[in-house]
Write a protein that holds these residues in place. Structure first.
Motif, PDB file in Angstrom:
ATOM      1  N   CYS A  13      67.051  19.269  45.493  1.00  0.00           N
ATOM      2  CA  CYS A  13      66.406  19.856  44.329  1.00  0.00           C
ATOM      3  C   CYS A  13      67.077  19.358  43.045  1.00  0.00           C
TER       4      CYS A  13
ATOM      5  N   HIS B  60      67.640  20.978  40.531  1.00  0.00           N
ATOM      6  CA  HIS B  60      68.449  22.051  39.946  1.00  0.00           C
ATOM      7  C   HIS B  60      69.890  21.939  40.455  1.00  0.00           C
ATOM      8  N   LYS B  61      70.145  22.390  41.674  1.00  0.00           N
ATOM      9  CA  LYS B  61      71.516  22.312  42.194  1.00  0.00           C
ATOM     10  C   LYS B  61      71.554  21.720  43.589  1.00  0.00           C
ATOM     11  N   GLY B  62      70.605  20.848  43.858  1.00  0.00           N
ATOM     12  CA  GLY B  62      70.664  20.080  45.106  1.00  0.00           C
ATOM     13  C   GLY B  62      70.186  20.816  46.339  1.00  0.00           C
ATOM     14  N   GLY B  63      69.451  21.901  46.184  1.00  0.00           N
ATOM     15  CA  GLY B  63      68.932  22.651  47.339  1.00  0.00           C
ATOM     16  C   GLY B  63      68.060  21.766  48.226  1.00  0.00           C
TER      17      GLY B  63
ATOM     18  N   CYS C  72      61.584  25.460  45.888  1.00  0.00           N
ATOM     19  CA  CYS C  72      62.940  25.266  46.405  1.00  0.00           C
ATOM     20  C   CYS C  72      63.424  26.568  47.056  1.00  0.00           C
TER      21      CYS C  72
ATOM     22  N   LEU D  13      66.372  27.689  47.375  1.00  0.00           N
ATOM     23  CA  LEU D  13      67.571  28.323  46.797  1.00  0.00           C
ATOM     24  C   LEU D  13      67.263  29.238  45.615  1.00  0.00           C
ATOM     25  N   HIS D  14      66.610  28.715  44.595  1.00  0.00           N
ATOM     26  CA  HIS D  14      66.353  29.559  43.410  1.00  0.00           C
ATOM     27  C   HIS D  14      64.895  29.520  43.004  1.00  0.00           C
ATOM     28  N   ASN D  15      64.058  29.027  43.917  1.00  0.00           N
ATOM     29  CA  ASN D  15      62.609  29.124  43.755  1.00  0.00           C
ATOM     30  C   ASN D  15      62.028  28.294  42.619  1.00  0.00           C
ATOM     31  N   TRP D  16      62.708  27.237  42.202  1.00  0.00           N
ATOM     32  CA  TRP D  16      62.055  26.334  41.254  1.00  0.00           C
ATOM     33  C   TRP D  16      60.850  25.699  41.943  1.00  0.00           C
TER      34      TRP D  16
HETATM   35  S1  FES Z   1      68.760  24.384  43.801  1.00  0.00           S
HETATM   36 FE1  FES Z   1      66.604  24.373  43.814  1.00  0.00          FE
HETATM   37  S2  FES Z   1      66.061  25.954  42.484  1.00  0.00           S
HETATM   38 FE2  FES Z   1      68.231  25.925  42.430  1.00  0.00          FE
END
Ligand code: FES
Length: 120
Positions: A47, A49-52, A66, A68-71
């Motif tokens: 991802c 964002h933070k690699g999810g 995603c 992890l944090h639903n982006w």
């Molecule tokens: S790592 Fe994907 S939304 Fe945070």
């Protein structure tokens, strides 16, 4: 540059609204997604964002959420849907006779993992 396609799997091998992971040596994996219309997309399995692991996300329309944090990430471009920002690498996909192929050069090239990654 001409493409050199490598057959990865059949469309039917990818769960509808899910994905299949392509392992790469010394490189982050690539996730191949299939949506409800049997369209197939490939993104780096990270991802922006933070690699999810996007491969574990839920596909809806032409996006994946995603885990992890639903982006929401656009499967066509690898870019996050506003207001979120950042893009993960997308890979060219060819579907022919029900078979999914990826570009061998692209698959073997080093991924620009940091591209678009938000600061931790
Ligand atoms: S790592 Fe994907 S939304 Fe945070």
């Amino acid at each position: 540059m001409s493409n050199e396609w490598k057959v990865i799997c059949r469309v039917d091998d990818i769960p509808v609204l899910g994905s299949r992971v392509v392992q790469r040596k010394d490189q982050p994996n690539v996730a191949i997604f299939r949506n409800s219309e049997d369209k197939v997309f490939a993104l780096l399995d990270k991802c922006p964002h933070k690699g999810g692991p996007l491969s574990q996300g839920i596909v809806f329309g032409e996006r994946v959420a995603c885990p992890l944090h639903n982006w929401s990430i656009e499967l066509n471009s690898g870019c996050a849907v506003a207001p979120d920002e950042g893009c993960t690498q997308r890979f060219a996909v060819k579907v022919e006779n029900g078979e999914v192929s990826l570009d061998l050069h692209e698959l073997n090239a080093p991924s620009d993992v940091a591209k678009g990654l938000a600061a931790a």
